[in-house]
Write an enzyme that holds these catalytic residues in place. Structure first.
Site, short mmCIF file in Angstrom:
data_model
loop_
_atom_site.label_atom_id
_atom_site.label_comp_id
_atom_site.label_asym_id
_atom_site.label_seq_id
_atom_site.Cartn_x
_atom_site.Cartn_y
_atom_site.Cartn_z
CG ASP A 73 88.98 15.66 22.39
OD1 ASP A 73 89.33 16.87 22.37
OD2 ASP A 73 89.60 14.78 21.76
CG ASP A 75 92.17 17.50 25.92
OD1 ASP A 75 91.59 16.39 25.96
OD2 ASP A 75 92.79 17.90 24.91
CG ASP A 150 99.77 24.84 19.42
OD1 ASP A 150 98.90 25.24 20.23
OD2 ASP A 150 99.56 23.92 18.62
P1 ATP Z 1 91.86 19.60 17.55
O1 ATP Z 1 90.57 20.31 17.55
O2 ATP Z 1 92.30 19.22 16.19
O3 ATP Z 1 91.94 18.47 18.55
P2 ATP Z 1 93.62 20.87 19.39
O4 ATP Z 1 94.17 22.26 19.44
O5 ATP Z 1 92.72 20.44 20.50
O6 ATP Z 1 92.92 20.70 18.00
P3 ATP Z 1 95.29 18.68 20.16
O7 ATP Z 1 96.31 17.96 19.37
O8 ATP Z 1 94.12 17.95 20.69
O9 ATP Z 1 94.84 19.90 19.27
O10 ATP Z 1 96.09 19.38 21.35
C1 ATP Z 1 95.48 19.87 22.54
C2 ATP Z 1 96.22 21.13 23.02
O11 ATP Z 1 97.58 20.82 23.31
C3 ATP Z 1 96.28 22.25 21.99
O12 ATP Z 1 95.12 23.05 22.04
C4 ATP Z 1 97.51 23.01 22.41
O13 ATP Z 1 97.24 23.85 23.50
C5 ATP Z 1 98.43 21.90 22.89
N1 ATP Z 1 99.33 21.39 21.83
C6 ATP Z 1 99.11 20.36 20.98
N2 ATP Z 1 100.14 20.16 20.16
C7 ATP Z 1 101.07 21.07 20.49
C8 ATP Z 1 102.39 21.36 20.03
N3 ATP Z 1 102.93 20.68 19.03
N4 ATP Z 1 103.06 22.38 20.65
C9 ATP Z 1 102.49 23.06 21.66
N5 ATP Z 1 101.28 22.84 22.14
C10 ATP Z 1 100.57 21.85 21.58
MG MG Z 2 91.92 18.37 20.83
#
Ligand code: ATP
Ligand code: MG
Length: 449
Positions: A73, A75, A150
């Site tokens: 997705d 964001d 993160d």
């Molecule tokens: P995925 O592809 O699994 O969705 P993602 O990195 O996009 O991986 P999300 O949970 O959708 O993971 O989170 C979106 C963004 O928010 C991450 O890329 C990161 O920048 C931030 N983020 C998510 N969880 C945390 C956390 N626990 N601490 C700090 N930043 C976070």
């Molecule tokens: Mg994501």
């Protein structure tokens, strides 16, 4: 070399600009075209920018595009407040209590849009007694928004209108070096949010990136902190992990880092039952495969698989103690589900599906009379049959049984008649008074003993 080539192709040197702490990387260097951004996400950044705000695609999507992967997705991060965003897009709604986000709706697609926020400084932060952050919902600027994320690879901002990437933490170079690196001091960041340890494992497995040594090092000593994380959040993370398409790899990594033991009851269930281990590994592999083929997967099927050997063990004990098979199976299912719900908060909505799959299993053994045909017409036959195949493959039941059902399903009536085995099961006898267990037996279509 590359610079020269770029200069030849584009007529001028493709240059990375530096503004304060930010490196702005042009398309000519990173190569991610705006055509990779979904139309809905484009509309959100365009709309916000036209209204005078800054707006970027951020996080996982930018990372995935740089890695040549298909983002799940898109964001958006912006300096507009949730109310501002609502004003720009009529079809949108504000969600979330902890931190308010806006869902902007375009047809089928929902674009999550969040206002830049900052990490709260240590002295103002609300933490639990172990240092876990309880609140991080202050608006901030773009630089602060990058710092609270993160991993460096997750902190890149992409502007679709200029096709530039904004990089505050050297995330671009880390992605190119295939390295997952925590922003800031890893130990501090794990203390603030221990789930980041699981994210490190999941993302490195899913993306095939190596964990930077300093990012990996503190995990072993800090894993106990996971036990303070609310169960619902752990379950969320476990589901992401199990449905990532790389569950097997993730579980192996968690085990290698000793992150599974005693912290996540579900992982204990998975890994500490020698009988079930093969079955569970096959179930995970099968799920990974389905996800990669874009087939649907059901979390309930996976939970049913994870818990099956517990159900089997309890069922066996009960039968050995003299309980009737069907009643014993019902009791065993209820016992295992109650225990797991207390530990793991597996949502109740999965119960019915799991029970149906389990209850159909003994019925595959009955290959006489009308029973096999009746089983075929069960709405859950397909899932139960897939489950049976995993049991066969793991060696729990004879592979012949799976082959028999494979053939029987598509066989002609004549062939089916040949295949049916003599119906030796005792017939249901008419009794004036219904004995206990009759209802359960009728439900499971088993003979009453
Ligand atoms: P995925 O592809 O699994 O969705 P993602 O990195 O996009 O991986 P999300 O949970 O959708 O993971 O989170 C979106 C963004 O928010 C991450 O890329 C990161 O920048 C931030 N983020 C998510 N969880 C945390 C956390 N626990 N601490 C700090 N930043 C976070
Ligand atoms: Mg994501």
């Amino acid at each position: 070399m590359i610079k020269k080539l770029l200069k030849r192709v584009f007529g001028k040197a493709a240059r990375i600009r530096v503004e304060g702490k930010c490196h702005i990387i042009p398309f000519e260097v990173h190569g991610v075209s705006r055509s990779g951004i979904s139309p809905a996400a484009r509309k959100v950044t365009d709309g916000l920018q036209a209204a005078g705000y800054a707006a970027f695609v951020v996080g996982g999507a930018v990372r995935d595009l740089l890695l040549d992967r298909h983002p799940k997705d898109f964001d958006i991060a912006t300096n507009a407040t949730p109310e501002d965003v609502r004003r720009v897009f009529r079809r949108s709604r504000i969600i979330g209590r902890r931190f308010r986000l806006v869902h902007v709706l375009f047809g089928e697609e929902t674009v999550e849009t969040s206002t830049f926020r900052r990490m709260i400084e240590a002295e103002d932060a609300q933490t639990d007694e172990h240092g876990r952050l309880l609140r991080d919902n202050e608006f901030g600027d773009q630089e602060q928004d990058a710092a609270r994320r993160d991993f460096t690879a997750n902190a890149l901002f992409y502007d679709p209108s200029t096709q530039e990437i904004y990089d505050y933490h050297n995330g671009y170079a880390d992605i190119r070096a295939n390295t997952l690196r925590m922003i800031g001091d890893p130990a501090v960041r794990y203390r603030e949010d221990p789930v980041r340890m699981l994210r490190a494992v999941r993302l490195s497995a899913k993306l095939g990136m190596k964990l930077d040594a300093a990012t990996a090092a503190p995990i072993f000593g800090m894993k106990e902190l996971l036990s303070n994380v609310p169960q619902a959040r752990l379950l969320d993370e476990m589901l992401k992990l199990l449905l990532s398409g790389h569950a097997l790899e993730c579980i192996k990594k968690l085990r290698a880092m000793d992150l599974h033991h005693g912290l996540l009851p579900m992982l204990d269930v998975i890994l500490e039952q020698p009988l079930g281990e093969k079955f569970v590994m096959l179930a995970l592999e099968n799920t990974d495969q389905r996800i990669r083929e874009d087939k649907s997967v059901s979390p309930a099927f996976l939970f049913a698989a994870l818990l099956w050997h517990e159900v089997l063990a309890s069922w066996k004990t009960r039968q050995e103690a003299g309980e009737r098979p069907v009643a014993a199976l019902h009791e065993a299912m209820d016992e295992v589900l109650a225990r797991q719900q207390a530990q793991l908060a597996i949502p109740h909505r999965y119960d019915a599906f799991m029970k149906e799959i389990w209850l159909l299993q003994p019925r595959f053994e009955q290959r006489g009379g009308q029973r096999p045909v009746r089983l075929l017409s069960q709405p859950r036959f397909r899932a139960a049959y897939d489950f049976l195949l995993l049991r066969c493959e793991s060696g729990e039941v004879d592979a012949q049984l799976g082959l028999w059902w494979d053939e029987f399903q598509d066989a002609s009536d004549e062939r089916r008649a040949e295949m049916l085995q003599p119906d030796e099961a005792p017939k249901k006898r008419r009794r004036r008074k219904k004995p206990a267990g009759a209802k359960a037996a009728a439900q499971a279509d088993l003979p009453i003993e």
